[in-house]
Design an enzyme around this catalytic site. Structure first.
Site, short mmCIF file in Angstrom:
data_model
loop_
_atom_site.label_atom_id
_atom_site.label_comp_id
_atom_site.label_asym_id
_atom_site.label_seq_id
_atom_site.Cartn_x
_atom_site.Cartn_y
_atom_site.Cartn_z
N ARG B 59 0.90 -1.01 0.06
CA ARG B 59 0.16 -0.01 -0.06
C ARG B 59 0.90 1.19 0.15
NH1 ARG B 59 -5.14 0.34 1.80
NH2 ARG B 59 -5.16 -1.76 2.43
N THR B 60 1.97 1.44 0.74
CA THR B 60 2.59 2.50 1.04
C THR B 60 3.40 2.62 -0.04
OG1 THR B 60 2.64 2.17 3.34
CG2 THR B 60 4.44 3.79 2.42
N LYS B 88 22.40 -10.18 1.14
CA LYS B 88 23.94 -10.49 1.22
C LYS B 88 24.71 -10.05 2.36
CE LYS B 88 23.67 -10.75 -3.99
NZ LYS B 88 23.55 -9.45 -4.59
N ARG B 109 11.64 2.16 3.55
CA ARG B 109 10.94 1.46 4.84
C ARG B 109 12.01 0.09 5.06
NH1 ARG B 109 5.18 1.04 5.94
NH2 ARG B 109 4.75 -0.83 7.18
N HIS B 137 5.84 6.67 11.13
CA HIS B 137 5.28 6.44 9.84
C HIS B 137 4.89 7.96 9.41
CE1 HIS B 137 4.06 4.99 6.11
NE2 HIS B 137 3.09 4.14 6.52
#
Ligand code: ZN
Lengths: 142, 313
Positions: B59-60, B88, B109, B137
């Protein structure tokens, strides 16, 4: 107990009794070569008992770390046998690389090579918060 | 109208990074973009946004990507850590520093709290925090504020109700922190005893002298509200099943509860919702949570313009 006064160097006075050794270990002193005196449990009119540290020929100390360890101590700078500067330690506003964040969700738990940074929230409660995750810590409970 | 000048080159890591004045300029720009999207359709031409999603949040991510595409820019990035160099063992700082060589602005994020601060320190281009674990957020908060401003016509003098899980709900904590700076804000905190707001959030309100009430009763709590922010009471937050079953239905919003509410009380929800708001409420004109999603795209468009210093021709 008497220890001779110093010509050049610093005297850290009014250290909370029992904390002297811990402070000394944070000063980064080379005990093989530097002239150092640690006086423990000296009588003090004001505090009852105190520790004192005297170091010859050293004028450059990290007051930030010292303030965090014992914000009640004072640092006297001596040059040519005279007191040239006296600093009352206080809790630093920003502390880098001394307190470690214990929050397992904090980015400091996974990211290598970043400094742990703490900011002073409340001098009365000696509360700091992690600059990354806001986790709070009281320095005396470390 | 140009982009808010003071924001060019800056990063957005937490909701408090911008002053109320800067936020007002940003929201003015979002309104302008909404009214005349064609004037902004090419402002980001030749610019690249890097979307670094170390954990999935469709969604974001779509909201940011759409925002950039609607400004005429382009998007690169990854949508989960497995497909990135982080798998990695590369550090966040190195990943961000490298990607910053390719892009003009970076959106990150990451599940770890404070990860965005590491990214911003390593980056030469503006960084936007799109969620750092349970911490912040900020673009959700911007979305909430823009929605409130559009629906109520102001951000001052509002009686703000927050209902549900107020203990773990990060959007709730951020919204309280953002709203407390506006004059005349009052808070009503409606939650089960077990899910009350944490002490530091109480301190946030007290610092600013904001009046607040705590209650476990939705009906009395809704009296006089200008807005109600709903969140979900989740099963996994309870130690035992009995407590959950006893409480779960006390904090649901349905048509009956909406009859107790003032006629001008808007209902917000960060979405996705499960059952905490009944579908029958959707048709109520006071329900604005689907408008929120659209506002989220506009506020991200405004944010990208502001941080990159882009202005309409
Ligand atoms: Zn931390």
């Amino acid at each position: 107990m008497e220890v001779n006064s110093i010509e050049n160097g610093i005297v850290i006075d009014h250290i909370r009794a029992g904390s002297g050794l811990k402070l000394l270990s944070h000063l980064g002193i080379d005990t093989r070569t530097d002239t150092v005196a640690l006086i423990m449990n000296a009588t003090s009119g004001k505090h009852g008992r105190k520790d004192i540290i005297k170091i010859e020929n050293l004028l450059d100390v990290d007051l930030t770390a010292l303030g965090l360890l014992d914000c009640g101590a004072t640092v006297n700078f001596i040059e040519h046998g005279k007191l040239v500067r006296k600093i009352k330690l206080s809790l630093p506003e920003r502390v880098v690389g001394v307190i470690r964040c214990k929050n397992p969700r904090c980015v400091t738990s996974v990211e290598p090579a970043i400094p742990h940074v703490f900011l002073l929230v409340d001098p009365d409660t000696e509360e700091y918060r992690c600059e990354y995750c806001d986790e709070s810590v009281r320095v005396n409970e470390r | 109208m140009g982009a808010p000048r003071g924001l060019k080159g800056r990063s957005l890591l937490e909701p408090g990074d911008f002053t109320p004045g800067e936020l007002a300029e940003l929201f003015d720009l979002a309104d302008e973009i909404t009214e005349s999207p064609e004037r902004y359709a090419e402002v980001a031409k030749g610019k690249i946004l890097a979307a670094l999603f170390f954990e999935p949040s469709t969604r974001t991510r779509l909201s940011f990507e759409t925002a950039m595409l609607r400004l005429g820019g382009q998007v690169i990035g990854f949508s989960e850590a497995q497909s990135s160099s982080a798998a990695k063992g590369e550090s966040i700082a190195d990943t961000v520093r490298t990607v910053g060589c390719y892009s003009d602005i970076t959106v990150i994020r990451h599940p770890k709290e404070g990860s965005c601060r590491v990214a911003a320190a390593a980056s030469d281009v503006p960084v936007i925090n799109a969620g750092d674990g349970g911490h912040h957020h900020p673009t959700q908060t911007l979305t909430d504020l823009l929605t409130i401003r559009r629906e109520k016509g102001r951000l001052t003098g509002l009686r703000v109700g927050l209902c549900g899980d107020l203990k773990f709900g990060r959007t709730v904590h951020s919204l309280i922190r953002a709203m407390r700076v506006y004059e005349g804000t009052e808070f009503v905190l409606i939650s089960p005893q077990e899910l009350r707001v944490p002490a530091y959030v109480i301190r946030d309100m007290e610092e600013r002298g904001c009046p607040y009430e705590e209650t476990q009763d939705m009906r009395s709590g809704m009296r006089g509200l200008d807005m109600l922010y709903m969140t979900r009471v989740q099963r996994e937050r309870f130690f035992n099943e009995e407590d959950y079953i006893r409480l779960k239905d006390q904090f649901l919003l349905g048509a009956e509860q909406m009859r107790w509410a003032p006629s001008s009380m808007i209902v917000l929800h960060p979405l996705p919702r499960v059952n905490e708001i009944a579908a029958e409420v959707d048709a109520d004109p006071r329900a604005v949570y689907f408008k929120q999603a659209k506002n989220g795209m506009y506020v991200r468009m405004a944010l990208i313009c502001a941080l990159l210093g882009l202005a309409a021709r």
